[in-house]
Write an enzyme that holds these catalytic residues in place. Structure first.
Site, mmCIF file in Angstrom:
data_model
loop_
_atom_site.group_PDB
_atom_site.id
_atom_site.type_symbol
_atom_site.label_atom_id
_atom_site.label_comp_id
_atom_site.label_asym_id
_atom_site.label_seq_id
_atom_site.Cartn_x
_atom_site.Cartn_y
_atom_site.Cartn_z
ATOM 1 N N SER A 108 23.086 -33.696 -11.075
ATOM 2 C CA SER A 108 22.093 -33.291 -12.072
ATOM 3 C C SER A 108 20.792 -32.813 -11.446
ATOM 4 O O SER A 108 20.122 -31.951 -12.018
ATOM 5 C CB SER A 108 21.813 -34.456 -13.025
ATOM 6 O OG SER A 108 22.980 -34.831 -13.724
ATOM 7 N N HIS B 202 17.101 -36.516 -12.368
ATOM 8 C CA HIS B 202 16.984 -35.396 -13.308
ATOM 9 C C HIS B 202 15.565 -34.845 -13.309
ATOM 10 O O HIS B 202 15.346 -33.623 -13.297
ATOM 11 C CB HIS B 202 17.349 -35.848 -14.724
ATOM 12 C CG HIS B 202 18.746 -36.342 -14.881
ATOM 13 N ND1 HIS B 202 19.203 -37.507 -14.304
ATOM 14 C CD2 HIS B 202 19.802 -35.843 -15.596
ATOM 15 C CE1 HIS B 202 20.462 -37.706 -14.628
ATOM 16 N NE2 HIS B 202 20.857 -36.710 -15.408
#
Length: 268
Positions: A142, A207
């Site tokens: 991610s 993230h």
């Protein structure tokens, strides 16, 4: 003869989006997204006997690719964690984002530029976890995926008024929905009771590290894809900022864990 002036940001962004729309079908046919990720996921699914929420399996973190705070001195883990995913739900959302944005971007900007943003997001993601969520492991691609997607979306937003490209709103909506679902899953999993206490589930901070790279370094890389990176002044500013962050995180990993007398989970 004089040199032709480079196109303005809005024109470049529009050309990029139009070029992506033209290449999307071809990109999906030629380049399957993240084949290594899928291969590792299938291998772990068979070896663990679990495909959904693999990360809840007691033996999951024993893999030598996962970033674990107790094993942070093994520097390859700051990169190789991208090959491990929490489960099919985690892998599936990342694959969708790579097919939707990542693969077409690579065909427009080339593997060098896109690879640079992706790897920068991956490293920033694991280092951000080691600074902001020091007791948690990290898995998943991610960080790199969010760096690419956030850079592309930020580029579109900055040049929105000058763009007349089709499907820009739909593209942004789908990407934002996928990003929100994946990030929401990561936050829920982080605070879900661990299957192997006292070690928590993987962090979601990677993230955020990827997004930070995307809206800074990534925007500069993608903004004028016909211009050399060396000719972009902001490029050097963001490279310097990224370098300072990496050096800070390295020294943090060397000294802060001991100075803070932090109680880390046992090694897997």
């Amino acid at each position: 003869m004089g040199e032709h002036p480079s196109p303005g940001p809005a024109v470049a962004a529009c050309a990029e989006a139009e070029r992506i729309e033209e290449l999307e079908p071809e990109a999906e046919e030629r380049l399957p997204a993240a084949p290594e990720d899928v291969a590792f996921f299938l291998y772990n699914g068979v070896s663990l006997g679990q495909f959904v929420l693999q990360v809840t399996h007691p033996r999951y973190l024993k893999n030598s690719l996962v970033y674990h705070p107790q094993l942070r001195a093994q520097v390859w883990r700051y990169l190789t964690y991208i090959f491990m995913h929490a489960g099919i739900e985690h892998l599936g959302l990342n694959v969708v984002l790579q097919l939707l944005v990542g693969v077409p971007l690579e065909m427009v900007h080339g593997a060098t530029r896109i690879g640079l943003v992706y790897v920068a997001g991956v490293v920033a993601g694991s280092l951000a976890v080691s600074v902001a969520d020091m007791t948690a492991p990290v898995v998943g691609s991610s960080g790199g995926v969010y760096a690419l997607v956030s850079a592309h979306l930020a580029n579109i937003v900055m040049n929105w008024s000058g763009m007349k490209c089709q499907f820009k709103l739909l593209r942004m909506a789908v990407a934002l929905i996928c990003m929100s679902m994946e990030f929401g899953r990561a936050v829920w999993l982080r605070f879900h009771p661990s299957a192997y206490p006292p070690c928590p589930h993987p962090s979601f901070v990677a993230h955020l590290g990827g997004v930070a790279v995307g809206i800074t370094l990534g925007v500069v890389v993608l903004r004028n894809y016909e211009q050399r990176l060396q000719d972009q002044s902001l490029w050097w500013i963001f490279v310097a900022m990224y370098t300072v962050f990496v050096l800070f995180a390295v020294f943090w990993n060397i000294f802060a864990y001991t100075l803070l007398d932090l109680k880390l989970p046992p090694p897997p």
